[in-house]
Design an enzyme around this catalytic site. Structure first.
Site, PDB file in Angstrom:
ATOM      1  N   CYS A 236       8.185  21.316 -13.412  1.00 30.41           N
ATOM      2  CA  CYS A 236       8.695  22.571 -13.946  1.00 30.41           C
ATOM      3  C   CYS A 236       8.412  23.696 -12.948  1.00 30.41           C
ATOM      4  O   CYS A 236       7.363  23.745 -12.322  1.00 30.41           O
ATOM      5  CB  CYS A 236       8.092  22.974 -15.283  1.00 30.41           C
ATOM      6  SG  CYS A 236       8.367  21.773 -16.568  1.00 30.41           S
TER       7      CYS A 236
ATOM      8  N   ARG B 280      11.081  20.937  -8.496  1.00 29.21           N
ATOM      9  CA  ARG B 280       9.988  20.687  -9.439  1.00 29.21           C
ATOM     10  C   ARG B 280      10.484  20.123 -10.771  1.00 29.21           C
ATOM     11  O   ARG B 280       9.683  19.759 -11.634  1.00 29.21           O
ATOM     12  CB  ARG B 280       9.223  21.988  -9.706  1.00 29.21           C
ATOM     13  CG  ARG B 280       8.618  22.602  -8.460  1.00 29.21           C
ATOM     14  CD  ARG B 280       7.928  23.893  -8.792  1.00 29.21           C
ATOM     15  NE  ARG B 280       6.754  23.657  -9.611  1.00 29.21           N
ATOM     16  CZ  ARG B 280       5.547  23.393  -9.149  1.00 29.21           C
ATOM     17  NH1 ARG B 280       5.345  23.346  -7.854  1.00 29.21           N
ATOM     18  NH2 ARG B 280       4.537  23.194  -9.964  1.00 29.21           N
TER      19      ARG B 280
ATOM     20  N   TRP C 178      11.217  19.939 -16.120  1.00 32.70           N
ATOM     21  CA  TRP C 178      11.083  18.490 -15.964  1.00 32.70           C
ATOM     22  C   TRP C 178      10.460  18.017 -17.276  1.00 32.70           C
ATOM     23  O   TRP C 178       9.290  18.263 -17.545  1.00 32.70           O
ATOM     24  CB  TRP C 178      10.180  18.166 -14.783  1.00 32.70           C
ATOM     25  CG  TRP C 178      10.139  16.707 -14.422  1.00 32.70           C
ATOM     26  CD1 TRP C 178      11.014  16.025 -13.630  1.00 32.70           C
ATOM     27  CD2 TRP C 178       9.161  15.744 -14.851  1.00 32.70           C
ATOM     28  NE1 TRP C 178      10.641  14.707 -13.541  1.00 32.70           N
ATOM     29  CE2 TRP C 178       9.517  14.499 -14.272  1.00 32.70           C
ATOM     30  CE3 TRP C 178       8.030  15.810 -15.655  1.00 32.70           C
ATOM     31  CZ2 TRP C 178       8.782  13.342 -14.465  1.00 32.70           C
ATOM     32  CZ3 TRP C 178       7.297  14.645 -15.858  1.00 32.70           C
ATOM     33  CH2 TRP C 178       7.672  13.432 -15.261  1.00 32.70           C
TER      34      TRP C 178
ATOM     35  N   ASN D  46       4.588  25.996 -17.305  1.00 29.16           N
ATOM     36  CA  ASN D  46       4.533  24.792 -16.475  1.00 29.16           C
ATOM     37  C   ASN D  46       3.202  24.118 -16.754  1.00 29.16           C
ATOM     38  O   ASN D  46       2.160  24.753 -16.649  1.00 29.16           O
ATOM     39  CB  ASN D  46       4.643  25.186 -14.996  1.00 29.16           C
ATOM     40  CG  ASN D  46       4.325  24.031 -14.062  1.00 29.16           C
ATOM     41  OD1 ASN D  46       4.539  22.879 -14.401  1.00 29.16           O
ATOM     42  ND2 ASN D  46       3.816  24.341 -12.893  1.00 29.16           N
ATOM     43  N   GLY D  47       3.223  22.863 -17.154  1.00 27.24           N
ATOM     44  CA  GLY D  47       1.987  22.138 -17.461  1.00 27.24           C
ATOM     45  C   GLY D  47       2.151  21.365 -18.746  1.00 27.24           C
ATOM     46  O   GLY D  47       3.272  21.126 -19.205  1.00 27.24           O
TER      47      GLY D  47
ATOM     48  N   GLU E 129       6.025   2.831   3.286  1.00 26.27           N
ATOM     49  CA  GLU E 129       6.636   4.156   3.192  1.00 26.27           C
ATOM     50  C   GLU E 129       8.169   4.057   3.243  1.00 26.27           C
ATOM     51  O   GLU E 129       8.871   4.720   2.479  1.00 26.27           O
ATOM     52  CB  GLU E 129       6.083   5.061   4.307  1.00 26.27           C
ATOM     53  CG  GLU E 129       6.719   6.433   4.422  1.00 26.27           C
ATOM     54  CD  GLU E 129       6.660   7.270   3.151  1.00 26.27           C
ATOM     55  OE1 GLU E 129       5.977   6.897   2.192  1.00 26.27           O
ATOM     56  OE2 GLU E 129       7.345   8.306   3.103  1.00 26.27           O
TER      57      GLU E 129
ATOM     58  N   LYS F 284      10.727   5.284   0.287  1.00 29.34           N
ATOM     59  CA  LYS F 284      11.801   6.259   0.560  1.00 29.34           C
ATOM     60  C   LYS F 284      13.133   5.717   0.070  1.00 29.34           C
ATOM     61  O   LYS F 284      13.907   6.418  -0.567  1.00 29.34           O
ATOM     62  CB  LYS F 284      11.834   6.509   2.068  1.00 29.34           C
ATOM     63  CG  LYS F 284      12.149   7.879   2.523  1.00 29.34           C
ATOM     64  CD  LYS F 284      10.980   8.811   2.629  1.00 29.34           C
ATOM     65  CE  LYS F 284      10.211   8.981   1.363  1.00 29.34           C
ATOM     66  NZ  LYS F 284       9.013   9.732   1.427  1.00 29.34           N
TER      67      LYS F 284
ATOM     68  N   GLU G   4      13.332   5.736  -3.814  1.00 31.67           N
ATOM     69  CA  GLU G   4      13.401   7.016  -4.523  1.00 31.67           C
ATOM     70  C   GLU G   4      14.713   7.762  -4.328  1.00 31.67           C
ATOM     71  O   GLU G   4      15.156   8.446  -5.241  1.00 31.67           O
ATOM     72  CB  GLU G   4      12.179   7.903  -4.249  1.00 31.67           C
ATOM     73  CG  GLU G   4      12.031   8.463  -2.874  1.00 31.67           C
ATOM     74  CD  GLU G   4      10.803   9.382  -2.757  1.00 31.67           C
ATOM     75  OE1 GLU G   4      10.328   9.546  -1.629  1.00 31.67           O
ATOM     76  OE2 GLU G   4      10.339   9.951  -3.746  1.00 31.67           O
TER      77      GLU G   4
ATOM     78  N   HIS H  53       3.672 -16.536   1.095  1.00 31.37           N
ATOM     79  CA  HIS H  53       2.818 -16.821  -0.065  1.00 31.37           C
ATOM     80  C   HIS H  53       3.521 -16.472  -1.382  1.00 31.37           C
ATOM     81  O   HIS H  53       2.872 -16.274  -2.392  1.00 31.37           O
ATOM     82  CB  HIS H  53       1.492 -16.062   0.064  1.00 31.37           C
ATOM     83  CG  HIS H  53       0.713 -16.518   1.264  1.00 31.37           C
ATOM     84  ND1 HIS H  53       0.040 -17.707   1.305  1.00 31.37           N
ATOM     85  CD2 HIS H  53       0.561 -15.953   2.494  1.00 31.37           C
ATOM     86  CE1 HIS H  53      -0.530 -17.859   2.493  1.00 31.37           C
ATOM     87  NE2 HIS H  53      -0.214 -16.802   3.240  1.00 31.37           N
TER      88      HIS H  53
ATOM     89  N   LYS I 146       9.048  17.027  -7.355  1.00 32.60           N
ATOM     90  CA  LYS I 146       8.265  17.058  -6.116  1.00 32.60           C
ATOM     91  C   LYS I 146       6.760  17.138  -6.394  1.00 32.60           C
ATOM     92  O   LYS I 146       5.975  16.436  -5.790  1.00 32.60           O
ATOM     93  CB  LYS I 146       8.702  18.267  -5.289  1.00 32.60           C
ATOM     94  CG  LYS I 146       7.944  18.407  -3.992  1.00 32.60           C
ATOM     95  CD  LYS I 146       8.818  18.144  -2.820  1.00 32.60           C
ATOM     96  CE  LYS I 146       8.070  18.113  -1.526  1.00 32.60           C
ATOM     97  NZ  LYS I 146       8.244  16.846  -0.831  1.00 32.60           N
TER      98      LYS I 146
END
Ligand code: AGP
Length: 614
Positions: A2, A27, A74, A100-101, A489, A493, A496, A512, A609
């Site tokens: 948010c 956000r 969000w 926000n939170g 990484e 990437k 996402e 294995h 983010k």
């Protein structure tokens, strides 16, 4: 998660708030809303979806006030919808709040308010806040003063458990915005006859470079021409202002199609800035900001590097560097695991927390846990004044500039670079690694920006490969040593931003189990930058080629004749820092696959983010 913005001044608040929201969309972006005050009345417009929907709303014209608060969401409590989007108002439409939170005890508070005659429109945790403010305000029978408003906010906030950055306006007090925060970021930008509020600095950087960084449990009453600060007991105090040197254009797209592409291309500069004046050839590294001594390092029995996602992948490379140069056992952990697994920490442990945003909830909790067990804590962050940097014993900054795209690129390479410099600094203090080799490594670090530029020169080649594989359903990334860290990484990437399922494996581990998944036509990406492991990794790649895989190899080695489908050569460098170069083709590959699929590269689905909730 948010983003919140606020404005008070002489201009129409709406435009400034929408601009701010657009830059905070990273956000969260499932709904957005604005409230302004005009003629002692709060006007509010909210829309589901992106900020662009809000901007295009037929109702937006009614927002004419010069004071306002805004939010991009969000979703945590309640699905993305117009009702659940912020701002939220109390039952009497006197107070409007953006948040926000997470309010963890919202169910109890909701019951308390319901028992006292309040009703709720949304399923959010936030809606309790304006109603609590109203409850305390209306139960105070004194005259309606600003102090009464502020006291009601303080009482409401002291009932809240969880995290919050709150902006509160009232139709009874059309000249002020009250803000308070705990464990969620909030900054106040000071203008000339106008003031700005935002979740982060870049959101309002085009208007001012002078900022107050609000502390936990600190309140501010913001007028257009002054700002008053109060502690948690409402005792007033003065606060230091910070001048932020970032260039406003660093938070804009600057002609690039997406922030991610811009940020990939900014890596030579980000690395240059991160190296800064931390070392010169022939001179020891210096970190003015930390006073770690040789005897302290000698006393350590362990270093922990704790982080999430991409920052954790940077930590894996950091571990390889520190163990190689300093011979101090170094463990890397995912913050969300570390915080609940009773890790063995004492005053002989140094805990390093890597976080681009400096706000990640799990990383922050892990830091607090480490401190409580007596360890010294060191933050590696990109955001000045962020919560993690304020709570850590020491902070060293990457100077990558604002990273807006949800997928982290330049922050990762800057983190690896800074951890390498930190490793050299420790090794120089300890005398644990040959001086001449440290000088060679420094020289390799100084060469990185120009080598990154030459990797970026291969963009077209990587794009061509992306054109061939973007319809794939699964991909595999293989490597050994730090090449495996890069494989992890690269795989993250791809997942996402392109929504393609992928797995990263240590190349020797393939047989294995996961090799059972290799079949005709599957794409396998191999990373080979460690001279000692070339033959081993090639053997593993041959095993997948035999089973019909198409292979894309990123290497800085001269490989023997082979049957790889594609091979991309990158410049040679020390294997400890080769991830800074080998990750770039993987960033570009994910980017172009995502573009080919017509996806929103900067704002992938379900992600935000800054992950400021558990
Ligand atoms: C990176 O592409 C991700 N979006 C994510 O994994 C990120 O690195 C992680 O959430 C940690 O964020 P931080 O560095 O701000 O703590």
């Amino acid at each position: 998660m948010c983003g919140i913005v606020g404005y008070i001044g002489n201009q129409k608040a709406k435009e400034i708030l929408i601009n701010g929201l657009k830059s905070l969309e990273y956000r969260g972006y499932d709904s957005a809303g604005i409230a302004t005050i005009e003629n002692n009345k709060i006007d509010m417009v909210k829309e589901k979806g992106r900020v662009a929907n809000l901007e295009a709303s037929p109702e937006i014209g009614k927002l004419t006030g010069t004071i306002g608060i805004a939010h991009t969401r969000w979703a945590t409590h309640g699905k993305p919808s117009k009702e659940n989007s912020h701002p939220h108002m109390d039952n009497s439409n006197t107070f409007a709040v953006v948040h926000n939170g997470i309010i963890e005890n919202y169910a109890d508070l909701r019951k308390f308010l319901t028992d006292n005659g309040y009703s709720f429109i949304s399923q959010t945790d936030t809606e309790v806040v304006p109603n609590l403010v109203h409850y305390y305000f209306s139960n105070d029978k004194s005259e309606n003063t600003l102090n009464k408003f502020l006291t009601a906010v303080r009482k409401a906030v002291s009932d809240l458990k969880g995290s919050y950055a709150l902006e509160i306006i009232s139709s009874l007090f059309p000249d002020v915005i009250i803000v308070v925060r705990k464990d969620s970021p909030l900054v106040i930008g000071k203008g000339n006859g106008e003031n700005f509020i935002a979740s982060d600095i870049p959101a309002v950087l085009r208007y001012t470079k002078d900022f107050y960084l609000l502390d936990d449990n600190e309140f501010a009453v913001i007028y257009k021409d002054k700002i008053n600060f109060y502690d948690s007991s409402l005792e007033p105090h003065n606060k230091e202002i910070k001048n932020i040197e970032w260039d406003a254009s660093s938070a804009e797209k600057d002609g690039y199609e997406d922030y991610m592409l811009k940020e990939i291309n900014e890596q030579p500069t980000a690395i240059r800035e991160t190296i800064g004046s931390r070392f010169r050839l022939g001179e020891p590294c210096s970190f003015d900001d930390i006073d770690i001594t040789k005897s302290y390092l000698e006393s350590l029995n362990k270093i922990f590097i704790v982080a999430c996602g991409t920052a954790m992948h940077a930590g894996l490379v950091g571990k390889a560097i520190i163990e190689k140069l300093c011979r101090i056992p170094t463990e890397v952990d995912i913050a969300s695991e570390f915080r609940y697994r009773d890790p063995i920490i004492d005053e002989k442990t140094l805990c390093i927390f890597v976080s681009q945003s400096g706000e990640t909830a799990d990383t922050l909790a892990a830091l607090r846990l480490s401190k409580s067990k007596g360890a010294k804590t060191l933050a590696v962050s990109n955001v000045i004044g962020s919560t993690i940097t304020r709570e850590a014993d020491y902070t060293i900054y990457t100077h990558a500039g604002p990273e807006i795209a949800v997928a982290s690129t330049k922050a990762y390479t800057s983190q690896v670079c800074l951890l390498a410099i930190l490793g050299i600094y420790f090794a120089e203090l300890l005398g644990s690694y040959p001086k001449v080799k440290l000088e060679e490594l420094k020289s390799d670090i100084l060469d990185l920006p120009s080598k990154i530029e030459s990797v970026l020169d291969n963009t077209e080649k990587i794009k061509e490969f992306a054109d061939k594989v973007y319809t794939q359903k699964d991909m595999f990334f293989l490597g050994r040593g730090t090449d495996y860290d890069v494989a992890l990484e690269g795989s993250l990437k791809l997942k996402e931003i392109s929504y393609i399922h992928s797995e990263a494996y240590a190349a020797g581990e393939l047989k294995h189990g996961p090799i059972a998944l290799i079949e005709n036509g599957v794409t396998v990406i191999g990373i080979i930058t460690n001279e000692k492991l070339v033959e081993k990794t090639i053997s593993n790649l041959q095993e997948v080629i035999t089973r019909g895989a198409k292979t894309f190899i990123i290497t800085n080695q001269v490989l023997p004749n082979n049957n790889f489908s594609y091979c991309l050569n990158i410049p040679a460098t020390n294997e400890l820092i080769s991830p800074i170069l080998s990750v770039i083709p993987l960033q570009l590959l994910s980017y172009y696959i995502s573009k080919n699929k017509g996806l929103d590269v900067d704002k992938p689905r379900n992600l935000a983010k800054s992950v400021t909730v558990e």
